[in-house]
Design an enzyme around this catalytic site. Structure first.
Site, PDB file in Angstrom:
ATOM      1  N   ILE A 683     -21.952   0.839  -2.457  1.00 12.25           N
ATOM      2  CA  ILE A 683     -20.544   1.233  -2.422  1.00 12.25           C
ATOM      3  C   ILE A 683     -20.220   2.274  -3.467  1.00 12.25           C
ATOM      4  O   ILE A 683     -19.121   2.772  -3.531  1.00 12.25           O
ATOM      5  CB  ILE A 683     -19.589   0.023  -2.583  1.00 12.25           C
ATOM      6  N   GLY A 684     -21.177   2.577  -4.309  1.00 11.18           N
ATOM      7  CA  GLY A 684     -20.888   3.616  -5.282  1.00 11.18           C
ATOM      8  C   GLY A 684     -22.130   3.978  -6.060  1.00 11.18           C
ATOM      9  O   GLY A 684     -23.066   3.193  -6.156  1.00 11.18           O
ATOM     10  N   ALA A 687     -23.122   7.210 -13.131  1.00  8.86           N
ATOM     11  CA  ALA A 687     -24.070   7.736 -14.092  1.00  8.86           C
ATOM     12  C   ALA A 687     -25.066   6.673 -14.513  1.00  8.86           C
ATOM     13  O   ALA A 687     -26.209   6.967 -14.819  1.00  8.86           O
ATOM     14  CB  ALA A 687     -23.319   8.255 -15.308  1.00  8.86           C
ATOM     15  N   GLY A 689     -25.873   3.770 -12.702  1.00 10.96           N
ATOM     16  CA  GLY A 689     -26.622   3.096 -11.654  1.00 10.96           C
ATOM     17  C   GLY A 689     -25.892   3.082 -10.333  1.00 10.96           C
ATOM     18  O   GLY A 689     -24.859   3.713 -10.166  1.00 10.96           O
ATOM     19  N   LYS A 690     -26.492   2.352  -9.418  1.00 13.71           N
ATOM     20  CA  LYS A 690     -25.946   2.251  -8.075  1.00 13.71           C
ATOM     21  C   LYS A 690     -25.254   0.917  -7.936  1.00 13.71           C
ATOM     22  O   LYS A 690     -25.752  -0.086  -8.417  1.00 13.71           O
ATOM     23  CB  LYS A 690     -27.104   2.273  -7.082  1.00 13.71           C
ATOM     24  N   VAL A 691     -24.126   0.887  -7.238  1.00 17.16           N
ATOM     25  CA  VAL A 691     -23.414  -0.364  -7.068  1.00 17.16           C
ATOM     26  C   VAL A 691     -23.467  -0.795  -5.606  1.00 17.16           C
ATOM     27  O   VAL A 691     -23.230   0.010  -4.710  1.00 17.16           O
ATOM     28  CB  VAL A 691     -21.945  -0.224  -7.497  1.00 17.16           C
ATOM     29  N   LYS A 705     -24.814  -4.170  -9.712  1.00 11.04           N
ATOM     30  CA  LYS A 705     -25.093  -2.824 -10.188  1.00 11.04           C
ATOM     31  C   LYS A 705     -26.551  -2.737 -10.597  1.00 11.04           C
ATOM     32  O   LYS A 705     -26.985  -3.492 -11.469  1.00 11.04           O
ATOM     33  CB  LYS A 705     -24.205  -2.526 -11.380  1.00 11.04           C
ATOM     34  N   ASP A 810     -16.849   4.472 -21.850  1.00 17.06           N
ATOM     35  CA  ASP A 810     -16.672   5.209 -20.608  1.00 17.06           C
ATOM     36  C   ASP A 810     -15.386   4.746 -19.909  1.00 17.06           C
ATOM     37  O   ASP A 810     -15.401   4.372 -18.754  1.00 17.06           O
ATOM     38  CB  ASP A 810     -17.904   5.021 -19.713  1.00 17.06           C
TER      39      ASP A 810
END
Ligand SMILES: *[C@@H]1O[C@H](CO)[C@@H](O)[C@H](O)[C@H]1NC(C)=O
Ligand SMILES: *[C@@H]1O[C@H](CO)[C@@H](O)[C@H](O)[C@H]1NC(C)=O
Length: 986
Positions: A683-684, A687, A689-691, A705, A810
């Protein structure tokens, strides 16, 4: 004396109305004062009533008006356990689950003499479970799960004469499980799972607890055999001993458990065969002994049970599947993957039962795929990969509209795929790779509008790729390498704006590379190697922000290499064996790229000398090329093979041998999360990682994540395994944090280069997504204002209430997530630091300093990130909420939102800045919030407020405008101080 009298009078008159409230009510008010109630959930607890019987969460005896039950579930209450509750003489039930009560259990609890029911689960209680709990003679139900209680289970609990339910799941309890628990003969439910006990056995005396109905001992560090005596528990319905180190066999005595419905033994070291006589377990519906070392065959008698789910994967079971299993009329799940089973699947499997999930991958099964799997029309998952199934895909499956996942990789399937099978409407993963399937990719594929992964590599598909593929706008991955596809790539492909990976290598595709490729903004990998493409390499490739691997080798591309390719952050670039000419762009003119350009005789520059006049020795160089080519192919092949092999192994190892740790009560198994990660759930991508959105079998949804690992050097640089221990320590801290405005980290897994963080799923996504596009209208001003306060409270907690303070690093609207009720929660804090740690080396925290548009200006010269940088970033979020505008964008030119706001304020004034979608009646409030935002984004760090004062300033925005009674807010606060001291002295 007179003075004393006056004092008494004074102190009475400070509660002018309390005289009319009864004694129980006064005790409750006392308890209220001991609690901190930030959401004002107890506003109905009011001294102007006569009795507390109408107050929230309070139940009274209807005759005597005595308080009998208090239930304050999930009200955000915090502070010490309010001992005043125990002064209520008739209180029999006290439920305070899911709050933030953070003290130890005080001795005063022994004064709760009439208590039958005590539920303090899901709080932050610390310290030991006190011995004196045993002094509550009438207690029947005790639930202390999901706290931070430590120490051993006191043997004295055995003295509770009426206890029926003991739930201590998810704490930090140590010691071993005391055998004295077997003295509580009334016990029906014993649940101690997820505690870091010392290694110890299951006490065999538990077999004396003949009233036991449920035993839950998952992850309790149990060793040794399962005691035979458990077979005496004639009332047992549920037993879960999973995820321990139990050895020996499954006791034969288990076959006497006639009432047992569920048996969970997965992930232990049990060996031997399944006991004979299982047909006596006539209630057994769920049986899971996966991930053990079981051997032998699946007994025929399993088929006589009302089994609904049979999981025996990752054992060493052999033989064939009993054919009669297909008679089991309840079976919805059959998972037998990674065993040594052989033979065919029963041809009527699925005919008689509502089969949903079938996973028999990685066995030695052969024969055809059963045609009736979907007879009931409910079938969802067909997972047969890594077997030797042959024949075609049954025509009947083309009508199975319920299918969601198909994984048939690595079998001997042949023939063409049934026309309607291509277009199954719910399928999101269609994996047919590594078979001998042939025929065309049908244009019926347009019906598969949920498809996100289409994996067809290594088959014999031919014909052209249908134009309809461009209708699959959720497609993330399309691989069809090594087939016989021909024709051009359909132009409609540019509509696939989610596409991340496109691999069409080793086919006979031709034509010029399609225009509009710049629209594929999510593309990370593009492999068109070894086809017959020609024409120029489009310069727009250089504008793909995420492209990381580009292979156009072995085609007939000509012309110059577009210099725009230098904008890409490539970890792999292969343009070899084309007809490219001209200079190699300067960024690539170094040895790292030597192999990227070979086989292009027209290229010059760094690798082949200056561009003109090197006609000589050309023949030689051809010979050289051939050698080099052979060498390169060999090396690339070897590397590819090794990487592939290691990747598979690592993935398997990484998540299954498990370095899992969990921080909250989980209603799911962490392994399930790992198993369900697939590209179709992404879903996303950020910077760090991938979710993935993971829907678990129990219906629960989590967000997982996966941090970029050692070999994903595209974004973060070199994150290496050395940061592992730091990672564990950091994550431990993050996992322990419980705050209503911080996204819960359920659990994590760290196996060196695979790191997975599992979070609570937030259905309304991020604030950034909400502010973008159509959903913005859902965010009226009161909602935005609440989001600002919520997020500020979350950050304030990190800065001021954590020791040592946690700097988010962040803060941005992408990291402020919204739950179903638009409560904002801060996410992803500290992750930047974890990711940075390993790569820190020389520069201080420089790899990730935040996100563009949110980075505080001082970062440019200090290269340091601290609380003040978080506050700057939060100020930007406030500006986004007020203006409804993005933090950066082409409309600001060289500037960003912060500069734009100050400029627009000067030029056009307030109305020019406020989001026109907001109702003007809030103008005054909005302007105050805006000034908080400006204050936070002050270029001088020292003048920015602290997060605590940001919260306060934001709160004051409405308290002052609405003239809310400041007294209401202050008075209980001072009272709390005094009454707390009184209790302490008493
Ligand atoms: C307490 O209230 C919650 C709802 O607020 C309810 O779900 C729960 O069952 C109640 N507990 C008891 C013990 O009554
Ligand atoms: C417990 O909660 C109270 C109220 O929220 C807070 O003031 C206090 O600092 C907390 N104590 C600990 C040890 O976290």
């Amino acid at each position: 004396m007179l003075v004393f009298f006056l004092f008494l009078l004074l102190s009475l008159s400070s509660h002018p109305l309390s005289l009319s409230l009864n004694q129980d009510g006064l005790f409750l008010l006392q308890a209220k004062r001991q609690l901190s109630d930030p959401d004002n959930s107890l506003s109905s607890w009011n001294s102007s009533d006569h009795t507390p019987c109408q107050w929230r969460g309070v139940t009274c005896n209807s005759l005597t008006a005595a308080v009998t039950a208090v239930n304050l579930t999930s009200l955000g209450l915090s502070g010490n356990f309010p001992a005043a509750f125990c002064r209520l003489p008739s209180l029999s039930s006290l439920s305070l689950p899911d709050n933030l009560i953070n003290s130890t259990l005080p001795a005063a609890i022994t004064t709760c003499r009439s208590l039958h029911y005590l539920d303090l689960s899901d709080n932050a209680l610390v310290g030991p479970i006190p011995d004196y709990l045993a002094e509550l003679p009438t207690l029947r139900h005790l639930d202390l799960s999901s706290n931070n209680l430590s120490g051993g289970i006191p043997a004295s609990l055995a003295a509770l004469p009426k206890l029926e339910t003991l739930v201590l799941v998810y704490n930090l309890l140590s010691g071993i499980i005391p055998s004295s628990l077997s003295n509580i003969s009334t016990l029906k439910h014993l649940q101690l799972a997820y505690n870091p006990f010392h290694p110890g056995p299951i006490p065999s005396q538990l077999g004396n607890l003949t009233n036991l109905e449920t035993i839950w001992l998952t992850q309790c560090n149990l060793v040794g055999p399962i005691p035979d005596s458990l077979g005496n528990l004639a009332r047992l319905t549920n037993i879960d001993l999973s995820q321990n180190n139990l050895t020996g066999t499954i006791p034969k005595s288990f076959t006497r458990l006639r009432r047992v419905i569920q048996v969970e033994l997965y992930q232990n070291s049990l060996s031997g065969e399944l006991p004979s006589g299982m047909s006596n377990m006539t209630s057994l519906k769920f049986f899971d002994a996966s991930m053990n070392e079981l051997t032998g065959k699946l007994p025929n008698e399993l088929c006589e049970l009302p089994l609904a789910s049979l999981n025996l994967y990752e054992n060493q079971l052999g033989g064939s599947l009993p054919f009669s299993i297909a008679r089991s009329s309840n079976l919805f799940e059959l998972k037998l993957f990674k065993n040594k089973l052989v033979g065919e699947l029963p041809s009527d499997l699925g005919s008689n039962s509502p089969l949903l999930h079938l996973d028999v991958s990685t066995n030695g099964f052969s024969g055809e795929i059963p045609a009736n799997l979907c007879r009931r029309g409910e079938f969802e998952e067909l997972i047969l990969m890594f077997n030797s199934f042959s024949g075609g895909i049954p025509e009947s499956l083309g009508n199975c509209k319920s299918i969601t996942r198909v994984r048939l990789k690595n079998n001997n399937l042949s023939g063409s795929v049934p026309e309607r099978f291509w277009g199954l409407p719910r399928v999101h993963l269609l994996e047919l790779s590594d078979n001998s399937l042939s025929g065309h990719i049908s244009n019926a594929i347009s019906g598969a509008y949920n498809l996100s992964s289409l994996l067809l590599s290594n088959n014999k598909f031919s014909g052209s790729i249908p134009e309809e593929i461009g209708l699959l706008n959720g497609l993330v991955e399309f691989t069809a390498g090594n087939n016989n596809l021909s024709g051009q790539i359909p132009g409609s492909l540019v509509n696939l704006n989610q596409l991340g990976n496109l691999d069409l290598s080793y086919n006979q595709l031709s034509g010029e590379l399609f225009g509009g490729i710049r629209h594929l903004t999510k593309l990370t990998g593009l492999n068109l190697a070894n086809n017959s493409f020609y024409g120029g390499i489009p310069s727009e490739l250089g504008s793909l922000p995420l492209l990381n691997s580009l292979d156009l080798s072995g085609n007939s591309f000509s012309g110059e290499i577009p210099p725009q390719l230098q904008n890409l952050k490539l970890s792999e670039l292969n343009l070899s064996y084309n007809r490219l000419s001209g200079d190699v762009p300067s960024l690539f003119a170094n040895d790292k790229y030597r192999m990227s350009f070979i086989g292009n005789p027209g290229l010059c520059g760094y690798f082949s000398g200056p561009c003109r006049g090197s006609g000589k020795g050309k023949n030689w160089s051809y010979v050289k090329y051939i050698f080099v080519l052979a060498g390169v192919l060999f090396i690339v092949g070897m590397v590819w093979f090794c990487m592939k092999y290691m990747k598979v192994r690592k993935l398997k190892k990484g998540f299954s041998t498990s370095r899992w740790r969990s921080f909250h009560k989980l209603g799911f198994s962490e392994f399930e999360v790992a198993k369900l990660l697939s590209e179709d759930n992404v879903i996303g991508t950020g910077a760090s990682g991938k979710v993935y959105k993971v829907v678990l079998s129990n219906g629960e949804v989590v967000a997982a994540k996966k941090l970029w690992g050692a070999n994903a050097n595209n974004v973060v640089g070199n994150v290496v395994g050395s940061g592992k221990d730091d990672f564990d320590a950091e994550v431990e801290t993050l996992g322990r944090i419980r705050h209503k405005n911080i996204v819960k980290l359920w659990c994590c897994c760290n196996s060196g280069d695979h790191r997975l963080l599992v979070y609570e799923y937030m259905p309304n996504g991020s604030l950034a997504d909400m502010l973008k596009g159509g959903k913005k209208s859902l965010l009226d001003w009161p909602t935005r204002y609440k989001i600002a306060i919520d997020a500020a409270e979350g950050l304030s907690y990190l800065h001021h209430d954590c020791v040592p303070p946690i700097v988010h690093r962040d803060v941005k609207s992408n990291n402020i997530l919204l739950d179903e009720e638009f409560v904002a929660k801060v996410s992803d804090f500290g992750v930047a630091k974890i990711v940075n740690r390993a790569s820190q080396g020389t520069e201080p925290m420089s790899a990730i300093a935040g996100s563009y548009g949110y980075i505080a200006p001082e970062y440019a010269y200090t290269l340091r990130v601290n609380e003040k940088s978080d506050i700057y970033s939060f100020g930007v979020v406030i500006l986004e909420l007020v203006t409804g505008r993005p933090p950066i964008g082409p409309e600001y030119g060289e500037n960003d939102l912060v500069k734009w706001v100050s400029f627009a304020l000067e030029q056009g004034g307030l109305d020019h800045v406020i989001d026109p979608m907001l109702d003007s009646k809030y103008r005054e409030e909005i302007s105050k919030v805006l000034s908080v935002g400006l204050h936070c984004t002050n270029p001088l760090p020292i003048t920015r407020p602290t997060m605590r004062s940001v919260v306060k300033m934001l709160q004051e925005v409405t308290t002052v405008t609405k003239c809310r009674n400041v007294k209401d807010w202050k008075v209980p606060y001072t009272h709390e101080g005094t009454s707390y001291n009184n209790i302490k002295e008493a």
